[in-house]
Design a protein around this motif. Structure first.
Motif, PDB file in Angstrom:
ATOM      1  N   GLU A 507       0.832  -1.208   0.000  1.00  0.00           N
ATOM      2  CA  GLU A 507       0.000   0.000   0.000  1.00  0.00           C
ATOM      3  C   GLU A 507       0.860   1.248   0.000  1.00  0.00           C
ATOM      4  O   GLU A 507       0.631   2.196  -0.727  1.00  0.00           O
ATOM      5  N   GLU A 508       1.875   1.198   0.870  1.00  0.00           N
ATOM      6  CA  GLU A 508       2.762   2.355   0.996  1.00  0.00           C
ATOM      7  C   GLU A 508       3.494   2.597  -0.334  1.00  0.00           C
ATOM      8  O   GLU A 508       3.666   3.731  -0.759  1.00  0.00           O
ATOM      9  N   LEU A 509       3.887   1.489  -0.984  1.00  0.00           N
ATOM     10  CA  LEU A 509       4.570   1.595  -2.268  1.00  0.00           C
ATOM     11  C   LEU A 509       3.656   2.283  -3.292  1.00  0.00           C
ATOM     12  O   LEU A 509       4.081   3.164  -4.029  1.00  0.00           O
ATOM     13  N   LYS A 510       2.393   1.904  -3.271  1.00  0.00           N
ATOM     14  CA  LYS A 510       1.424   2.512  -4.189  1.00  0.00           C
ATOM     15  C   LYS A 510       1.339   4.015  -3.934  1.00  0.00           C
ATOM     16  O   LYS A 510       1.332   4.809  -4.867  1.00  0.00           O
ATOM     17  N   VAL A 511       1.270   4.380  -2.654  1.00  0.00           N
ATOM     18  CA  VAL A 511       1.161   5.800  -2.292  1.00  0.00           C
ATOM     19  C   VAL A 511       2.379   6.559  -2.818  1.00  0.00           C
ATOM     20  O   VAL A 511       2.268   7.636  -3.418  1.00  0.00           O
ATOM     21  N   VAL A 512       3.563   5.970  -2.592  1.00  0.00           N
ATOM     22  CA  VAL A 512       4.803   6.645  -3.005  1.00  0.00           C
ATOM     23  C   VAL A 512       4.844   6.769  -4.530  1.00  0.00           C
ATOM     24  O   VAL A 512       5.188   7.831  -5.075  1.00  0.00           O
ATOM     25  N   GLU A 513       4.460   5.712  -5.223  1.00  0.00           N
ATOM     26  CA  GLU A 513       4.501   5.755  -6.692  1.00  0.00           C
ATOM     27  C   GLU A 513       3.508   6.772  -7.240  1.00  0.00           C
ATOM     28  O   GLU A 513       3.802   7.493  -8.198  1.00  0.00           O
ATOM     29  N   ALA A 514       2.358   6.835  -6.599  1.00  0.00           N
ATOM     30  CA  ALA A 514       1.364   7.826  -7.047  1.00  0.00           C
ATOM     31  C   ALA A 514       1.897   9.235  -6.840  1.00  0.00           C
ATOM     32  O   ALA A 514       1.731  10.115  -7.699  1.00  0.00           O
ATOM     33  N   ALA A 515       2.582   9.440  -5.713  1.00  0.00           N
ATOM     34  CA  ALA A 515       3.136  10.771  -5.430  1.00  0.00           C
ATOM     35  C   ALA A 515       4.211  11.111  -6.460  1.00  0.00           C
ATOM     36  O   ALA A 515       4.298  12.254  -6.935  1.00  0.00           O
ATOM     37  N   ALA A 516       5.027  10.117  -6.825  1.00  0.00           N
ATOM     38  CA  ALA A 516       6.099  10.343  -7.809  1.00  0.00           C
ATOM     39  C   ALA A 516       5.486  10.712  -9.157  1.00  0.00           C
ATOM     40  O   ALA A 516       5.948  11.621  -9.848  1.00  0.00           O
ATOM     41  N   LYS A 517       4.394  10.056  -9.501  1.00  0.00           N
ATOM     42  CA  LYS A 517       3.736  10.308 -10.782  1.00  0.00           C
ATOM     43  C   LYS A 517       3.174  11.728 -10.800  1.00  0.00           C
ATOM     44  O   LYS A 517       3.299  12.450 -11.779  1.00  0.00           O
ATOM     45  N   LYS A 518       2.595  12.091  -9.678  1.00  0.00           N
ATOM     46  CA  LYS A 518       1.997  13.426  -9.580  1.00  0.00           C
ATOM     47  C   LYS A 518       3.087  14.500  -9.749  1.00  0.00           C
ATOM     48  O   LYS A 518       2.904  15.493 -10.441  1.00  0.00           O
ATOM     49  N   LEU A 519       4.214  14.216  -9.116  1.00  0.00           N
ATOM     50  CA  LEU A 519       5.326  15.161  -9.177  1.00  0.00           C
ATOM     51  C   LEU A 519       5.812  15.302 -10.620  1.00  0.00           C
ATOM     52  O   LEU A 519       6.068  16.412 -11.104  1.00  0.00           O
ATOM     53  N   GLU A 520       5.878  14.173 -11.310  1.00  0.00           N
ATOM     54  CA  GLU A 520       6.308  14.155 -12.702  1.00  0.00           C
ATOM     55  C   GLU A 520       5.388  15.051 -13.542  1.00  0.00           C
ATOM     56  O   GLU A 520       5.853  15.859 -14.329  1.00  0.00           O
ATOM     57  N   ASP A 521       4.096  14.900 -13.314  1.00  0.00           N
ATOM     58  CA  ASP A 521       3.123  15.712 -14.055  1.00  0.00           C
ATOM     59  C   ASP A 521       3.294  17.193 -13.754  1.00  0.00           C
ATOM     60  O   ASP A 521       3.192  18.030 -14.642  1.00  0.00           O
ATOM     61  N   GLN A 522       3.567  17.453 -12.472  1.00  0.00           N
ATOM     62  CA  GLN A 522       3.732  18.867 -12.080  1.00  0.00           C
ATOM     63  C   GLN A 522       4.948  19.482 -12.774  1.00  0.00           C
ATOM     64  O   GLN A 522       4.910  20.616 -13.234  1.00  0.00           O
ATOM     65  N   VAL A 523       6.023  18.720 -12.825  1.00  0.00           N
ATOM     66  CA  VAL A 523       7.267  19.258 -13.378  1.00  0.00           C
ATOM     67  C   VAL A 523       7.174  19.367 -14.902  1.00  0.00           C
ATOM     68  O   VAL A 523       7.750  20.270 -15.510  1.00  0.00           O
ATOM     69  N   GLY A 524       6.415  18.484 -15.496  1.00  0.00           N
ATOM     70  CA  GLY A 524       6.250  18.563 -16.959  1.00  0.00           C
ATOM     71  C   GLY A 524       6.969  17.436 -17.683  1.00  0.00           C
ATOM     72  O   GLY A 524       7.766  17.688 -18.594  1.00  0.00           O
ATOM     73  N   GLY A 525       6.788  16.233 -17.255  1.00  0.00           N
ATOM     74  CA  GLY A 525       7.302  15.085 -18.019  1.00  0.00           C
ATOM     75  C   GLY A 525       8.409  14.317 -17.327  1.00  0.00           C
ATOM     76  O   GLY A 525       9.119  14.837 -16.469  1.00  0.00           O
ATOM     77  N   ARG A 526       8.464  13.047 -17.729  1.00  0.00           N
ATOM     78  CA  ARG A 526       9.422  12.139 -17.090  1.00  0.00           C
ATOM     79  C   ARG A 526      10.876  12.555 -17.364  1.00  0.00           C
ATOM     80  O   ARG A 526      11.719  12.511 -16.492  1.00  0.00           O
ATOM     81  N   LYS A 527      11.087  13.006 -18.606  1.00  0.00           N
ATOM     82  CA  LYS A 527      12.475  13.314 -18.982  1.00  0.00           C
ATOM     83  C   LYS A 527      13.031  14.441 -18.121  1.00  0.00           C
ATOM     84  O   LYS A 527      14.143  14.364 -17.609  1.00  0.00           O
ATOM     85  N   LYS A 528      12.215  15.437 -17.976  1.00  0.00           N
ATOM     86  CA  LYS A 528      12.658  16.605 -17.212  1.00  0.00           C
ATOM     87  C   LYS A 528      12.991  16.182 -15.766  1.00  0.00           C
ATOM     88  O   LYS A 528      14.012  16.592 -15.222  1.00  0.00           O
ATOM     89  N   VAL A 529      12.148  15.336 -15.192  1.00  0.00           N
ATOM     90  CA  VAL A 529      12.403  14.879 -13.824  1.00  0.00           C
ATOM     91  C   VAL A 529      13.698  14.064 -13.781  1.00  0.00           C
ATOM     92  O   VAL A 529      14.526  14.234 -12.883  1.00  0.00           O
ATOM     93  N   ARG A 530      13.849  13.229 -14.763  1.00  0.00           N
ATOM     94  CA  ARG A 530      15.056  12.383 -14.779  1.00  0.00           C
ATOM     95  C   ARG A 530      16.309  13.230 -14.838  1.00  0.00           C
ATOM     96  O   ARG A 530      17.282  12.963 -14.148  1.00  0.00           O
ATOM     97  N   ASP A 531      16.263  14.272 -15.679  1.00  0.00           N
ATOM     98  CA  ASP A 531      17.438  15.135 -15.837  1.00  0.00           C
ATOM     99  C   ASP A 531      17.800  15.791 -14.509  1.00  0.00           C
ATOM    100  O   ASP A 531      18.950  15.757 -14.087  1.00  0.00           O
ATOM    101  N   VAL A 532      16.793  16.332 -13.884  1.00  0.00           N
ATOM    102  CA  VAL A 532      17.108  17.043 -12.627  1.00  0.00           C
ATOM    103  C   VAL A 532      17.517  16.044 -11.543  1.00  0.00           C
ATOM    104  O   VAL A 532      18.418  16.315 -10.740  1.00  0.00           O
ATOM    105  N   MET A 533      16.908  14.864 -11.548  1.00  0.00           N
ATOM    106  CA  MET A 533      17.310  13.847 -10.563  1.00  0.00           C
ATOM    107  C   MET A 533      18.769  13.415 -10.799  1.00  0.00           C
ATOM    108  O   MET A 533      19.538  13.252  -9.847  1.00  0.00           O
ATOM    109  N   ALA A 534      19.123  13.267 -12.056  1.00  0.00           N
ATOM    110  CA  ALA A 534      20.492  12.859 -12.390  1.00  0.00           C
ATOM    111  C   ALA A 534      21.481  13.907 -11.885  1.00  0.00           C
ATOM    112  O   ALA A 534      22.525  13.584 -11.301  1.00  0.00           O
ATOM    113  N   PHE A 535      21.089  15.152 -12.057  1.00  0.00           N
ATOM    114  CA  PHE A 535      21.964  16.227 -11.594  1.00  0.00           C
ATOM    115  C   PHE A 535      22.129  16.163 -10.059  1.00  0.00           C
ATOM    116  O   PHE A 535      23.237  16.239  -9.541  1.00  0.00           O
ATOM    117  N   ILE A 536      20.978  15.968  -9.357  1.00  0.00           N
ATOM    118  CA  ILE A 536      21.049  15.915  -7.886  1.00  0.00           C
ATOM    119  C   ILE A 536      21.892  14.711  -7.437  1.00  0.00           C
ATOM    120  O   ILE A 536      22.693  14.811  -6.513  1.00  0.00           O
TER     121      ILE A 536
END
Ligand code: GDP
Length: 695
Positions: A507-536
């Motif tokens: 259940e907790e995994l589902k919650v975390v994955e949903a939050a990650a997806k929401k964040l991705e949408d907010q930022v504007g796409g998976r690629k953009k999130v990946r780039d910034v995550m790679a930098f961090i």
């Protein structure tokens, strides 16, 4: 039959409580006169007290509906302002003050208002009368008064002097009757002088001959005639202790004064047959009003019949003749609410308590795991699993020492859970849930439209829950005390814990994955999130050195994007961790409780389960059953027996639909009652007429 006026006055009082319509107005004596004609003095002479506002400014700004009630009890002399809820005012200075305040409350720019003041005076010295005092006519408008004032007063008086009212036209003896505004106004509406009584005041200011000629006036002949009075309160009387201004009885002083004046002049001898003195005026008023009431009986009954027909029709069509009283409405609403509460209590038991508590403790276990095990760096803090990691530390040289660390870690985590304050936490979780259910029941009940009842119910449940919670949380803490020192987990408990915590982690995994997806949408796409995550990640691994603190952004990313990136990295790590721990829990190693130090999730779940079992049993017995017992009783005392009639009415009338329904029922009942009384009076009157004809 001098009881007619009294009966009619009672009926008027009743009709006023249902907002009588114009058609139902019962006759009154309306007092009109110019300013300073002596109008107030006449009224006060009738009442026997100085009670009207005095002053240079015009102070009568609102009509005063004055009801006099004859009370034989010599001690019972008092005034009432029914609309203000002021009862039993025995000090007439207080009456005078209240009237002055009520008059002054009319804005100076308006000067007069149509809204009548209701005043009742009970006294052994007054006859049963209903009088209306109106603002005095003015000749000249004062500098600080609105120019239309004269007309406004005239219009107001005109409204009141309509038939069937009796007009008491006050004129001063020292003013030519041809100039009397009161007589002129009455002539307009009563040209044949059939319902006007003329009162000539200040008889002492003209010579007796002229005074006597005024009383037998032929020019302005009135069928009910003229009465001459001297109403000025002798100054020695009003100054003496006995006749304190505004408080003492002035009847005797005026009678004495009048007697000494009139008896001095032969023009007023009994042979003259002139009507003189306040005493005679009172008698005349009683007699005329009684006659007027008698002759209006028929029309008034008919008007009441019409109103009753209307009310009955509305009752039938709108409310299907469903009777309703404030009490029956409250009783029904309370029953329905208690019924819904009973069905709630039937399906809210130990099982529901258990689910709520377990869910709460699952969250606490997840928090503990996150704090104590799943923190970074991963490798150092999560217990190793041999099957997943062939180079496991279990295989290292000092497995004993390693074991020791995980043992201490688990013991302290388990202690943290048992010493969390489970007693208070569990009690408040259940109490809050009960309160939320009550709130829901209220909002779907009839009480939803009744703020007063809503508050009473909420207060009933919160106060019971608060009282119970205080002791229960302490007692529950004592019940779970043994677990604080030692916890034995059986095989079946272990298996159950393993199964449960697998679901919790999923259940907790589902919650975390949903939050990650929401964040991705907010930022504007998976690629953009990946780039910034790679930098961090590069920053974290020391591959990139941030200049400054990165507040203004870095690596081509804005500060807010970096913030989102950090969140995304946290969520990714958390989800990696959860996946890893899920694998661990599902692994063969965690199937056996002997490996508990490497499977803290399962062990802590088993502990949480034990705590839940103790708590649900205790809370079911202590909190639920006690609350279910006490709450309906508390409702009864707050909304049933404990309420006064006034509060019940106020409650029922809070709902506009119910208010209308109650009004119709009440109006119908009252009109029925009044009509019956009127019919009785008519029958009585007819009998009296017949017998007087026979005599
Ligand atoms: P209102 O303005 O019509 O209410 O008149 P008031 O009752 O206030 O009387 C006006 C003035 O006339 C007051 O000073 C009274 O004392 C005085 N007054 C009233 N009645 C008599 C009376 O019968 N004889 C004399 N001499 N003065 C009176």
């Amino acid at each position: 039959m001098m009881m007619l006026t009294r009966k009619m006055i009672e009926i008027r009082g009743l009709l006023q409580t249902v907002g009588q319509s114009e058609a139902l107005t019962l006759p009154s004596i309306v007092v009109i006169g110019s300013q300073s004609s002596g109008k107030s003095s006449v009224l006060e002479a009738i009442v026997g007290h100085e009670f009207l506002p005095k002053g240079h400014n015009m102070v009568t700004r609102r009509p005063i509906e004055l009801t006099l009630v004859h009370t034989p009890d010599a001690h019972a002399e008092f005034a009432e302002f029914p609309a203000l809820g002021l009862n039993k005012v025995t000090d007439f200075t207080q009456v005078q003050k209240t009237l002055t305040d009520l008059n002054l409350a009319v804005p100076a720019s308006d000067c007069v208002s149509d809204d009548p003041i209701q005043l009742r005076i009970h006294s052994p010295n007054v006859p049963d009368l209903s009088l209306i005092d109106l603002p005095g006519y003015i000749q000249v408008v004062g500098r600080d008064q609105p120019p239309e004032l004269k007309e406004k007063i005239a219009n107001l008086c005109e409204k009141y002097i309509k038939a069937p009212n009796v007009i008491l036209a006050i004129s001063a003896a020292d003013v030519d009757l041809a100039n009397s505004t009161a007589l002129r106004a009455s002539r307009k509406v009563d040209p044949r002088g059939e319902r006007t009584i003329g009162v000539i005041t200040k008889m002492d200011l003209v010579d007796a001959e002229r005074g006597a000629s005024l009383l037998s006036d032929r020019k302005y002949a009135l069928r009910l005639g003229y009465v001459g009075v001297v109403c000025r309160v002798p100054s020695n009387a009003s100054n003496s202790k006995l006749f304190n201004r505004g408080s003492g009885d002035i009847t005797k002083a005026i009678a004495k004064n009048e007697k000494s004046y009139f008896s001095m002049h032969p023009e007023f001898s009994p042979e003259s047959e002139l009507s003189i003195g306040t005493g005679n005026l009172k008698k005349k008023l009683m007699h005329v009003l009684e006659q007027t009431m008698a002759s209006s009986l028929k029309t008034t009954s008919e008007a009441i019949q019409r109103e009753l027909a209307e009310a009955t029709y509305e009752y039938k069509v709108q409310y299907n003749e469903r009777s309703l009283s404030a009490e029956s409405y409250l009783a029904e609403s309370l029953d329905a609410f208690k019924h819904s509460f009973r069905s709630f209590s039937d399906q809210f038991g130990r099982q529901q308590v258990r689910e709520l508590l377990k869910h709460e403790l699952d969250q606490q276990v997840l928090n503990l795991l996150a704090q104590r095990y799943w923190n970074r760096p991963l490798e150092d803090l999560t217990p190793p699993l041999p099957e997943l990691d062939p180079l496991s530390r279990l295989a290292k040289a000092d497995p004993e020492g390693e074991d020791q660390i995980w043992k201490i870690k688990l013991d302290s985590s388990s202690a943290a859970l048992t010493k969390l304050g489970v007693g208070r936490l569990a009690t408040s979780v259940i109490a809050n849930s009960l309160q939320a259910h009550i709130d829901h029941l209220v909002s779907t009940s009839r009480f939803a439209a009744h703020p007063f009842a809503r508050q009473a119910i909420t207060e009933a449940s919160t106060s019971i829950l608060k009282d119970l919670s205080y002791d229960i949380s302490d007692e529950l803490e004592i019940c779970i005390k043994p677990y604080k020192y030692r916890i034995e987990v059986e095989d079946n408990e272990w298996a159950k814990g393993r199964e449960n915590v697998t679901n919790v982690l999923k259940e907790e995994l589902k919650v975390v994955e949903a939050a990650a997806k929401k964040l991705e949408d907010q930022v504007g796409g998976r690629k953009k999130v990946r780039d910034v995550m790679a930098f961090i990640d590069r920053v974290r691994n020391g591959q990139v050195v941030l200049e400054g603190d990165g507040i203004g952004g870095a690596g081509g990313f804005s500060a807010s994007l970096l913030g989102k990136g950090r969140e995304a990295v946290f969520l990714r790590d958390r989800s990696d961790m959860l996946k890893m721990r899920l694998l661990a829990v599902k692994s063969k190693q965690c199937a056996n409780k002997k490996n508990k130090y490497n499977c803290p999730e399962v062990f802590l779940d088993a502990v949480a389960d034990k705590l839940t079992t103790t708590a649900d049993l205790f809370l079911d017995a202590e909190l639920l059953s006690k609350f279910f017992y006490a709450f309906p009783r508390e409702l009864d005392s707050r909304l049933g027996r404990g309420l006064s009639q006034e509060e019940i009415d106020r409650f029922a009338r809070e709902d506009p639909k119910i208010r209308r329904h109650l009004d119709v029922v009440r109006r119908k009942d009252l009109l029925e009652h009044v009509l019956k009384e009127m019919e009785g009076l008519r029958a009585l009157e007819a009998r009296e007429k017949r017998s007087s004809r026979r005599d």
